[in-house]
Design a protein around this motif. Structure first.
Motif, PDB file in Angstrom:
ATOM      1  N   ARG A  68      -1.210 -10.402  13.649  1.00 53.37           N
ATOM      2  CA  ARG A  68      -1.888  -9.560  12.695  1.00 53.37           C
ATOM      3  C   ARG A  68      -1.094  -8.593  11.970  1.00 53.37           C
ATOM      4  O   ARG A  68      -0.944  -7.935  10.630  1.00 53.37           O
ATOM      5  N   GLU A  69      -0.222  -7.733  13.048  1.00 49.26           N
ATOM      6  CA  GLU A  69       0.565  -6.918  12.511  1.00 49.26           C
ATOM      7  C   GLU A  69       1.713  -7.060  11.619  1.00 49.26           C
ATOM      8  O   GLU A  69       2.178  -6.216  10.893  1.00 49.26           O
ATOM      9  N   ALA A  70       2.160  -8.444  11.734  1.00 51.49           N
ATOM     10  CA  ALA A  70       3.228  -8.711  10.830  1.00 51.49           C
ATOM     11  C   ALA A  70       2.638  -9.259   9.446  1.00 51.49           C
ATOM     12  O   ALA A  70       3.317 -10.025   8.509  1.00 51.49           O
ATOM     13  N   MET A  71       1.349  -9.118   9.308  1.00 49.92           N
ATOM     14  CA  MET A  71       0.590  -9.686   7.981  1.00 49.92           C
ATOM     15  C   MET A  71       1.209  -9.179   6.946  1.00 49.92           C
ATOM     16  O   MET A  71       1.637 -10.128   5.944  1.00 49.92           O
ATOM     17  N   PRO A  72       1.397  -7.992   6.722  1.00 50.99           N
ATOM     18  CA  PRO A  72       2.237  -7.114   5.469  1.00 50.99           C
ATOM     19  C   PRO A  72       3.336  -7.958   5.262  1.00 50.99           C
ATOM     20  O   PRO A  72       3.740  -8.238   3.970  1.00 50.99           O
ATOM     21  N   THR A  73       4.246  -8.118   6.150  1.00 51.37           N
ATOM     22  CA  THR A  73       5.799  -8.746   5.989  1.00 51.37           C
ATOM     23  C   THR A  73       5.513 -10.255   5.709  1.00 51.37           C
ATOM     24  O   THR A  73       6.166 -10.774   4.751  1.00 51.37           O
ATOM     25  N   MET A  74       4.506 -10.935   6.162  1.00 55.28           N
ATOM     26  CA  MET A  74       4.206 -12.256   5.863  1.00 55.28           C
ATOM     27  C   MET A  74       3.918 -12.497   4.332  1.00 55.28           C
ATOM     28  O   MET A  74       4.315 -13.498   3.649  1.00 55.28           O
ATOM     29  N   VAL A  75       3.142 -11.348   3.983  1.00 52.81           N
ATOM     30  CA  VAL A  75       2.790 -11.640   2.445  1.00 52.81           C
ATOM     31  C   VAL A  75       3.865 -11.393   1.668  1.00 52.81           C
ATOM     32  O   VAL A  75       4.023 -12.152   0.383  1.00 52.81           O
ATOM     33  N   ARG A  76       4.769 -10.505   1.830  1.00 53.23           N
ATOM     34  CA  ARG A  76       6.047 -10.234   1.151  1.00 53.23           C
ATOM     35  C   ARG A  76       6.695 -11.415   1.272  1.00 53.23           C
ATOM     36  O   ARG A  76       7.857 -11.868   0.294  1.00 53.23           O
ATOM     37  N   MET A  77       6.869 -11.986   2.242  1.00 52.98           N
ATOM     38  CA  MET A  77       7.783 -13.362   2.440  1.00 52.98           C
ATOM     39  C   MET A  77       7.189 -14.427   1.486  1.00 52.98           C
ATOM     40  O   MET A  77       7.880 -15.312   1.096  1.00 52.98           O
ATOM     41  N   LEU A  78       5.917 -14.372   1.160  1.00 49.02           N
ATOM     42  CA  LEU A  78       5.543 -15.492  -0.015  1.00 49.02           C
ATOM     43  C   LEU A  78       6.344 -15.580  -0.965  1.00 49.02           C
ATOM     44  O   LEU A  78       5.948 -16.798  -1.820  1.00 49.02           O
TER      45      LEU A  78
END
Length: 298
Positions: A68-78
């Motif tokens: 979950r901590e990496a969720m903002p990064t994963m969203v940007r990765m989209l």
């Protein structure tokens, strides 16, 4: 003796190593550590802009394991230009299940990604949220009607995972002009089981409306005709793949879905019995199994 913190620090340092092979090895090790390696997130994020495609993909895979901590990064990765980075973003978000509900809008947008695997992964991620993903039903319904056959199947699967909030949508797709869509809607309703009892009549109409051909006497055992319970259990055929949908496939999927709904599909029993005389061996086998399921024999 090297402590866990020292080992993690060494791996993080290796993400900056001049040797690509060392960096890739560090990414793989960090992936295995999962959320324990959250401290590596800044360095992994920087690696997403590396000129080496393998480095970018390796970093993306590791980020997808950080939770979950990496969720903002994963969203940007989209929205990253590298499709392999985007794929790892949807896969990583899919592992979060309902925890990713806050970024459902971004995942719905990813359903339209030009990369088929990214779009399909987005459907899987949404489906992993279960009933929490009810607001995504319209976007999943639209994804079912597109030209990506794999996405059609996975969007239908996601709708089945959402459950009752998607029931009306799946039922409406049983009347779609595209046999791919009709077939996958039937399969998804079958996955829902008894919860899809409201679909019994539309599934029956789908079965009746298809171009059923009767078998010749030599194609089926006369003892099965008109009976409610086949004497020998048989394995049901698998649901027909979307890329092989035909009128026969539609009948198989409708019959199979009715069987999986179980005793709540009793009103369809006469039509399932009629399917025992179908010219298709696969339809007949599916009907044998479905009759037993509807009668509560298995």
């Amino acid at each position: 003796m090297t402590t866990a913190d020292e080992s993690l620090a060494a791996l993080i340092a290796d993400t900056q190593h001049f040797s690509p092979s060392v960096r890739l090895s560090a990414f793989r090790s960090l992936s295995k550590l999962g959320v324990v390696a959250n401290q590596a997130l800044p360095d992994l994020t920087n690696a997403l802009n590396d000129e080496d495609a393998k480095i970018r993909e390796g970093a993306a895979q590791a980020i997808g394991q950080l939770g979950r901590e990496a969720m903002p990064t994963m969203v940007r990765m989209l929205t990253h230009p590298d499709k392999y980075v985007r794929r790892n973003a949807v896969w990583g978000l899919g592992k979060l299940g309902p925890q990713a509900k806050a970024v459902m809008g971004e995942l719905c947008q990813a359903l339209k990604d030009e990369d088929p695997r990214t779009a399909a992964g987005a459907a899987q991620a949404i489906g992993s949220m279960g009933a929490e993903a009810a607001p995504a039903v319209p976007q999943l319904a639209e994804a079912m009607r597109g030209t990506n056959i794999v996405l059609c199947r996975l969007a239908a699967k996601a709708l089945s995972q959402i459950g009752r909030p998607s029931l009306a949508t799946l039922i409406s797709h049983l009347k779609h002009h595209d046999p791919f869509v009709k077939g996958e809607a039937a399969v998804a309703l079958g996955w829902m089981g008894p919860a899809a009892a409201a679909a019994v009549q539309p599934l029956t109409e789908l079965l009746r409306g298809s171009q059923m051909r009767k078998a010749s006497p030599s194609q089926y055992a006369s003892g099965l005709l008109g009976c409610g319970t086949p004497t020998t259990p048989v394995a049901p055929p698998s649901p027909v793949a979307a890329d092989n949908q035909t009128e026969e496939g539609t009948r198989i999927n409708a019959v199979t879905a009715l069987g999986r709904i179980g005793p709540d599909a009793m009103t369809a029993l006469p039509y399932l019995q009629d399917a025992l005389t179908d010219a298709s061996d696969s339809v007949r086998r599916a009907a044998e199994v479905a009759i037993r399921q509807v009668q509560g024999v298995e």
